[in-house]
Design an enzyme around this catalytic site. Structure first.
Site, PDB file in Angstrom:
ATOM      1  CE1 TYR A 293      17.933 -10.880  15.733  1.00  0.00           C
ATOM      2  CE2 TYR A 293      17.606  -8.876  16.999  1.00  0.00           C
ATOM      3  CZ  TYR A 293      17.377  -9.625  15.854  1.00  0.00           C
ATOM      4  OH  TYR A 293      16.598  -9.115  14.855  1.00  0.00           O
ATOM      5  CE1 TYR A 343      17.621  -6.716  12.398  1.00  0.00           C
ATOM      6  CE2 TYR A 343      16.260  -6.129  10.521  1.00  0.00           C
ATOM      7  CZ  TYR A 343      16.382  -6.558  11.823  1.00  0.00           C
ATOM      8  OH  TYR A 343      15.261  -6.843  12.545  1.00  0.00           O
TER       9      TYR A 343
END
Ligand SMILES: [Zn+2]
Lengths: 389, 326, 135
Positions: A293, A343
């Site tokens: 991440y 994103y």
């Protein structure tokens, strides 16, 4: 009845919309387009889907998605909390449902107008969705209003403690930007980055520059989860979950776990690592590629240590050795990640993990047996290891 | 708006691109000393070349010149502007009215760029021709969706000699939220409040803490009345013994800096940037978030000794901040 | 009064702070001096009818104040060749406009100076001044 999720579920379909800065359509349209694409990718009919899982932050309700896509009867649905920390949580919930027979085929999704609508980077000053308003109020009056500011507090201490510098962060940003140059779906496709570009990007919250921060985009991603047996009869090569878990560690807060002894570590990620390695019987040496991440570059350094790819404080040397590139020790975020693809709150990183297992990444390394994917950093989170069927 | 209506509007606004907004504007008065002096008074300007012959002689200009940023002032419409433009008087007004009539009621100046070829001399007459240069695609902005409209103005003197140029960009938008934004004009709306820092909601679990800060001028630390374990931020149950009863002790205010970040962007109204945001270890052992004041950026060091100050904002809100220990 | 030379400047070098006290007189005086009679710049009632608590400074006044801030520092022989401004929130009577500047770059006899003006509303203006300085 299985007692762990080892090899009990697989991802058999992935779907996504285009990623943009202004989708011009509703979040429900993005969600349903991605969900439909994941179902089509698996080669089944929407009526065969009987479960849906999404984020608590998602605005598209399960039944709205079901009616729009043509999903019929459902026996399972759920939502997972904590922003990007939910990403792996979605497939953990779906895996439990298919492993126990509560549902046969579960689609998980996340769709957001993250740029043209509510922008994550604007932090908590606007309409606060979270019920945890009082939690944020210990930070808001002091000007700690954005994800960048919360992460910067930990990153600054980490860098000071271990001597990591902006150059080390730059390696992460530049490598992922390089990966995005082969990904036409990436927001940063056609926009390579040099060290000078990185260093000249404006300071946001020290030590984070603009290019240490992920983007904000509009789009949707969905994944179809089923059992490895059923996946055999579907269209795509499945990515089997060798291990999957959620992880929240003692003293956990949402983005503000500042009250633990060592702020230069990610104990929730260490917990996730311990569980997925034990459940899979694998270790860091068995992982051929990763999608860690990457809302902010320092998170990559800290995760490399949490998952044992290098020792504490050694990630700065690990990233400078080109380890994260296609030919490196751990090709990471081969699609560009949240920093350079889009994103999508981490779900696009899971989709890339599936592509790496299929051998279909735009930057496919050779001989990928196992891929590690993690969800949000600094929040209750999770991790998954994918393997071949 | 239907697709056809939208396309028709797009086509109509695009027809304005390249059009002069009207005839060339000729400055009412030539460049003159009284207007320069009035400008200098208002701006607090004391530049010798703007204000007196002898002073000007001592500079590269050698004679009195007008302040460069005054360029546009020489061709401003002046008095007539106070009546507004309900009836469009030129192409620019017509374009804006067209968009306003279609729901793009907000207007916001966003950028200017002025190039000064040279400074203006006394006696020169300024002439200006303004063209609608560019209309952007429809964009999503913080204020709402809308169009950026750029006009370009070329300035010359009475002899056609180039003096400079200006581009001016405004956003014409559909207001995203009904509240008046600080710089968006238009409409009879509630008066905007001067922004201040975001206040904590005063709930059952935290309100007492802020009240003690305000009333007693201390940093309270919550304490379990059963096992005496301290905890911060306050929560409704002791994680040590499960007891719900609590009181509080007063922190000494002595603390050390655990970590920090200097916050530059994004900037929210009500805060002064950059902010040195900090996590501190209180002497009593608990940790809290705050900000550091009275300290230069380069003097901030992890581990430095700090002391608390109860700061009062202009609106009377009291908040504990920290400064370097004396 | 001497004027700075471009080679005496360092990138990142800060200009002295200026805390500019905004009054009704300053706002109205600046508007009239720039021949900008738009009511919101001199008539409080007009500004209130548009949703603002008070009349606010016009762009030319902001630029004029920033320009003198730069040349007060650089000296009388510094020539302003270009000003680019990014406009933010309003500046009104009672606001202290905190004007800060720094050297962005130099190139031969040219220098770029960034000026920011912030008040309680947030950023009012960010301007980049291009200067030509004595060799
Ligand atoms: Zn207790």
């Amino acid at each position: 009845m299985p007692t762990t999720l080892h090899n009990e579920a697989a991802i058999a379909g992935i779907g996504q919309t285009a990623y943009s800065k202004n989708s011009g359509v509703s979040e429900l349209q993005l969600a349903t387009e991605a969900v439909r694409a994941a179902i089509d990718d698996a080669g089944i009919h929407p009526s065969e889907v009987d479960g849906l899982v999404t984020y608590t932050m998602d605005s598209s309700d399960e039944v709205e998605v079901a009616r729009t896509v043509g999903i019929g009867d459902m026996t399972y649905w759920s939502q997972v909390n904590y922003g990007g920390g939910a990403a792996v949580g979605l497939i953990t919930h779906a895996a439990m449902a298919v492993a126990t027979g509560q549902a046969k085929n579960v689609v998980v999704y996340r769709a957001l107008n993250g740029r043209s609508g509510q922008r994550m980077g604007q932090g908590v000053s606007g309409n606060i969705i979270s019920s945890d308003l009082i939690h944020w109020s210990w930070y808001m009056p002091f000007g700690l209003l954005t994800p960048a500011s919360w992460i910067a507090l930990q990153a600054n201490l980490y860098m000071e403690k271990y001597g990591a510098t902006s150059e080390h962060l730059a390696h992460v940003a530049i490598t992922q930007r390089m990966h995005a140059q082969n990904n036409p779906n990436a927001a940063m496709y056609g926009k390579p980055m040099t060290m000078d570009d990185y260093m000249n990007s404006r300071m946001v919250c020290e030590p984070l520059r603009l290019f240490d921060c992920c983007q904000e985009d509009d789009g949707g991603v969905a994944l179809l989860i089923t059992t490895p047996e059923r996946a055999k009869d579907m269209k795509q090569k499945p990515a089997v979950m060798r291990a999957v878990t959620q992880a929240s560690f003692e003293g956990q807060e949402q983005m503000t776990s500042f009250y633990r002894d060592d702020l230069a570590a990610l104990p929730e990620m260490e917990l996730a690592a311990k569980i997925v390695y034990e459940m899979s019987g694998l270790g860091p040496k068995d992982i051929d590629a990763s999608c860690l991440y990457d809302a902010f570059t320092p998170e990559i350094l800290m995760q490399l240590e949490a998952f044992g790819f290098c020792g504490k404080g050694e990630a700065k040397d690990f990233v400078t050795a080109d380890s994260l590139t296609i030919g490196g020790a751990l090709p990471n975020n081969t699609h560009g990640g949240l920093l350079s693809e889009a994103y999508m709150h981490g779900v696009n990183n899971i989709a890339e993990g599936v592509r790496l297992i299929r051998g279909e990444s735009c930057n496919q390394p050779e001989n990928v047996e196992h891929v590690l994917v993690t969800s949000g950093v600094g929040v209750p989170t999770g991790a998954v290891i994918f393997g071949q069927a | 708006m239907s697709d056809e209506k939208k396309q028709a509007l797009e086509a109509e606004i695009r027809s304005y691109v390249g059009k002069p907004i009207g005839p060339e504007v000729i400055g009412r008065d030539p460049v003159n000393e009284p207007m320069i002096r009035q400008w200098c008074d208002a701006m607090g300007e004391s530049h010798p070349a703007y204000l007196d012959v002898d002073g000007a002689k001592g500079t590269v200009h050698g004679e009195i010149v007008a302040p460069p940023t005054m360029l546009q002032a020489w061709v401003m419409e002046g008095w007539d502007m106070h009546e507004g433009y309900d009836e469009p008087k030129n192409e620019q007004h017509r374009l804006h009215k067209l968009l306003a009539d279609n729901g793009y009621t907000g207007v916001l100046g966003t950028n200017t760029e002025e190039n000064y070829t040279r400074y203006l001399k006394l006696g020169e007459t300024v002439k200006a021709l303004t063209v609608i240069d560019e209309i952007s695609e429809e964009k999503a902005t913080g204020a709402g969706i809308g169009y950026f409209i750029t006009t370009k103005t070329a300035f010359e003197n009475q002899d056609g000699e180039e003096l400079g140029s200006m581009s001016f960009r405004v956003l014409r938008f559909k207001p995203a939220n009904p509240q008046p934004t600080a710089s968006a004009a238009g409409g009879e709306e509630a008066v905007a409040q001067k922004p201040s820092r975001i206040k904590p909601p005063m709930g059952h679990d935290n309100g007492w803490w802020w009240e003690r800060v305000a009333d007693d001028g201390v940093i309270p630390i919550q304490r379990c009345t059963s096992c005496e374990k301290l905890r911060h931020p306050p929560r409704p149950m002791c994680d040590g013994c499960g007891h719900q009863g609590f009181d509080s002790i007063d922190a000494s205010g002595k603390a050390t800096l655990t970590t920090y970040t200097v916050v530059h962007y994004p900037q929210f109204p009500g805060y002064e940037y950059p902010i040195i945001s900090i996590i501190v270890d209180l002497e009593e052992g608990e940790r809290m978030a705050s900000s550091l004041i009275d300290c230069e950026r380069e003097d901030v060091k992890i581990g430095m000794a700090l002391e608390a100050v109860i700061h009062e904002d202009d609106d009377g809100f009291k908040i504990p901040l920290f400064k370097p220990a004396s | 009064m001497t004027t700075l030379k471009a080679n005496e400047l360092e990138t990142g070098q800060a200009l002295p702070d200026l805390d500019f006290k905004t009054t009704t007189t300053v706002v109205a005086g600046g508007a009239i001096a720039s021949r900008d009679y738009t009511p919101v710049h001199h008539d409080k009632a007009a500004a209130i009818s548009q949703g603002l608590p008070d009349m606010f400074m016009n762009i030319l006044t902001t630029q004029g104040i920033c320009s003198r801030y730069v040349t007060d520092w650089a000296g009388p022989d510094a020539i302003v060749t270009r000003v680019k401004t990014k406009l933010g929130g309003p500046n009104m009577p009672g606001d202290t406009l905190k004007i800060r500047g720094k050297v962005l770059s130099t190139d031969g006899d040219a220098a770029e100076i960034e000026v920011t003006g912030n008040n309680a509303w947030g950023n009012h203006v960010t301007a980049t001044f291009s200067l030509r300085l004595p060799a």
